[in-house]
Design an enzyme around this catalytic site. Structure first.
Site, PDB file in Angstrom:
ATOM      1  N   HIS A   1      -4.430 -11.789  -1.710  1.00  0.00           N
ATOM      2  CA  HIS A   1      -3.631 -11.303  -0.587  1.00  0.00           C
ATOM      3  C   HIS A   1      -4.578 -11.110   0.599  1.00  0.00           C
ATOM      4  O   HIS A   1      -4.407 -11.756   1.606  1.00  0.00           O
ATOM      5  CB  HIS A   1      -2.910 -10.007  -0.977  1.00  0.00           C
TER       6      HIS A   1
ATOM      7  N   TRP B   1      -8.700  -5.550   3.059  1.00  0.00           N
ATOM      8  CA  TRP B   1      -8.171  -4.573   4.012  1.00  0.00           C
ATOM      9  C   TRP B   1      -9.111  -3.388   4.184  1.00  0.00           C
ATOM     10  O   TRP B   1      -9.504  -2.762   3.206  1.00  0.00           O
ATOM     11  CB  TRP B   1      -6.821  -4.030   3.523  1.00  0.00           C
TER      12      TRP B   1
ATOM     13  N   TYR C   1      -4.526   3.502   7.578  1.00  0.00           N
ATOM     14  CA  TYR C   1      -5.288   2.334   8.015  1.00  0.00           C
ATOM     15  C   TYR C   1      -4.928   1.911   9.441  1.00  0.00           C
ATOM     16  O   TYR C   1      -3.863   2.251   9.958  1.00  0.00           O
ATOM     17  CB  TYR C   1      -5.095   1.165   7.056  1.00  0.00           C
TER      18      TYR C   1
ATOM     19  N   GLU D   1      -3.582 -12.338   8.032  1.00  0.00           N
ATOM     20  CA  GLU D   1      -4.557 -11.482   7.348  1.00  0.00           C
ATOM     21  C   GLU D   1      -5.769 -11.202   8.226  1.00  0.00           C
ATOM     22  O   GLU D   1      -6.272 -10.085   8.270  1.00  0.00           O
ATOM     23  CB  GLU D   1      -4.991 -12.120   6.013  1.00  0.00           C
TER      24      GLU D   1
ATOM     25  N   LYS E   1      -4.477  -9.058  11.504  1.00  0.00           N
ATOM     26  CA  LYS E   1      -4.029  -7.697  11.183  1.00  0.00           C
ATOM     27  C   LYS E   1      -5.156  -6.850  10.584  1.00  0.00           C
ATOM     28  O   LYS E   1      -5.327  -5.698  10.965  1.00  0.00           O
ATOM     29  CB  LYS E   1      -2.837  -7.746  10.217  1.00  0.00           C
ATOM     30  N   HIS E   2      -5.889  -7.401   9.629  1.00  0.00           N
ATOM     31  CA  HIS E   2      -6.895  -6.611   8.909  1.00  0.00           C
ATOM     32  C   HIS E   2      -8.348  -6.960   9.280  1.00  0.00           C
ATOM     33  O   HIS E   2      -9.176  -6.076   9.441  1.00  0.00           O
ATOM     34  CB  HIS E   2      -6.709  -6.778   7.396  1.00  0.00           C
TER      35      HIS E   2
END
Ligand SMILES: *[C@@H]1O[C@H](CO)[C@@H](O)[C@H](O)[C@H]1NC(C)=O
Ligand SMILES: *[C@@H]1O[C@H](CO)[C@@H](O)[C@H](O)[C@H]1NC(C)=O
Ligand SMILES: *[C@@H]1O[C@H](CO)[C@@H](O)[C@H](O)[C@H]1NC(C)=O
Ligand SMILES: *[C@@H]1O[C@H](CO)[C@@H](O)[C@H](O)[C@H]1NC(C)=O
Length: 416
Positions: free
Chosen positions: A74, A77, A85, A132, A135-136
């Site tokens: 996935h 993070w 977060y 991914e 966002k992270h």
């Protein structure tokens, strides 16, 4: 002036297939993230505020993604140390060309791996990777462009994807669960305690497990990091804040459709050792080490010394121990195969191996049986099907028969 020179150099290299990258700042005596006792100002060598790094994995069954015997990635993070977060930290680095960036850095092997193990359930892998990273990835402090010496635009992108894949390869969720007898099934159910016990044993800590409609579908492994994500040491940790949403009992682990990972592939494998592995296992004795922590050699020919690895539904689940019983949580016994007539005989430290009253046993006084092999599988009387009453779990061993029982198994030789 130095930055002008390196920028000009980067531009002149665009025509080349592989961009030259600068390097992450070197970090001396960094503190462990989330464990600092004073404020740390250099967030190029200390992950903050996102100091709890989660390597998250999917088990997608509807539709199925990836190989039938591997979880998929996935992401990676950066959670704060309290479980909250940050997200989408730098819109200027919300890249829409992850594939092109990885190609420009010559990361074709990484891309091929990602297209098998970091896949989107709608097939749009590029968009999933973009999401991914933006966002992270943009919230991981040590990936800030200012953390690189001679930064080349987007060079934190290959670093982010490579590190996530490298970590994933050390976190073989499928094997961790299979070694505890937790295997995909459309009918079996497991308890949250059973699942967590498997992770405690292989990872050293519990993980966050997620379920959808009562079926296990995500696992989040937590780490703190000493140094940067790029070059630091990942230290396994208990989850913080994030809570598992699975029920305590009746958890399903549904089978995936599709084929198992090719045996030659370097999928997520517990055979790799890295800084991600817990460094101490208290009370570890030979009988508690994982059978798969030994080198896996695939299907070899039955000669010399080797392990008899057990396969069920196309996936390796444990191996045989010296008495000839099937075990998923012990050290594999070393067998000796010796050519004989039209096949070979097998012997363990207990003695010769043979089939007697449909039971496979090894011991003194056992009459050796002549076995054969086909396509790398052990055969008795022309059949590679062996059976057991159940998949062994924990310290339970299962006897191996040549006549029908509930679980069908086959054996491959792994030279050692
Ligand atoms: C740890 O470092 C971070 C980043 O500098 C800081 O925000 C935090 O307050 C520090 N923790 C302690 C206990 O000093
Ligand atoms: C990727 O996109 C960025 C703009 O977002 C651009 O500056 C960069 O040149 C692109 N890289 C490649 C390899 O296409
Ligand atoms: C992306 O992922 C799917 C699985 O969902 C995979 O079958 C496909 O080959 C991948 N895409 C590309 C372009 O390789
Ligand atoms: C193997 O697969 C069959 C059908 O796909 C299933 O019924 C069975 O439970 C599986 N066995 C194990 C040990 O997972």
């Amino acid at each position: 002036m130095a930055s002008f020179v390196s920028r000009a150099l980067a531009v002149s290299l665009l025509a080349l297939p592989t961009a030259l990258a600068g390097s992450p700042k070197s970090c001396l005596n960094p503190q462990l993230s989330c464990h600092n006792t004073t404020a740390v100002s250099d967030t190029c060598c200390f992950n903050a505020p996102g100091g709890q790094l989660l390597q998250t994995q999917f088990w997608d069954t509807s539709p199925s993604t990836g190989y039938s015997n591997s979880w998929t990635i996935h992401g990676l993070w950066p959670d704060r140390c309290d479980g909250t977060y940050d997200s989408n930290c730098d819109p200027s680095r919300a890249y829409t060309n992850i594939t092109a960036i990885l190609e420009s850095y010559g990361k074709t092997d990484l891309l091929a791996y990602m297209n098998s193990y970091w896949v989107d359930n709608t097939g749009d892998n590029e968009s999933f990777w973009e999401h991914e990273f933006s966002k992270h990835g943009t919230c991981i402090s040590t990936f800030e462009p200012s953390c690189y010496t001679d930064y080349t635009p987007q060079e934190e992108v290959p670093d982010f994807f490579q590190k996530t894949v490298d970590l994933f390869k050390t976190l073989d969720t499928y094997t961790t669960l299979a070694n505890a007898g937790i295997v995909p099934s459309s009918s079996a159910t497991y308890t949250s305690a059973q699942i967590q016990a498997a992770f405690k044993k292989s990872f050293g800590y519990e993980v966050t497990i997620q379920c959808s409609s009562g079926a296990l579908d995500e696992v989040w492994y937590s780490f703190n990091v000493k140094g940067s994500v790029q070059t630091g040491t990942f230290v396994p940790m208990s989850p913080v804040g994030s809570t598992s949403n699975c029920p305590s009992t009746g958890i399903k682990y549904l089978p995936k459709s599709g084929s198992p990972a090719p045996t030659t592939s370097s999928g997520a494998s517990s055979t790799s050792t890295s800084s991600a592995s817990p460094t101490t296992t208290s009370g570890a004795s030979p009988t508690t080490s994982s059978p798969t922590s030994t080198p896996t050699g695939g299907s070899g020919t039955f000669s010399g010394s080797g392990y008899l690895n057990a396969y069920t539904n196309g996936s390796q689940v444990g191996c045989l121990i010296s008495s000839g019983t099937w075990y998923t949580s012990g050290t594999c016994a070393t067998y000796t195969a010796k050519a004989s007539d039209s096949g070979f005989t097998l012997k363990s430290s207990k003695g010769s191996c043979g089939i007697s009253n449909s039971l496979f046993t090894c011991g003194s006084g056992v009459t050796p049986t002549v076995f054969t092999a086909s396509n790398g599988y052990l055969q008795y009387s022309g059949s590679s099907a062996f059976y057991a009453a159940a998949v062994p779990s924990g310290s339970t061993q299962q006897k191996v028969y040549t006549t029908s029982e509930s679980v069908e198994i086959s054996f491959q030789w792994q030279s050692v």
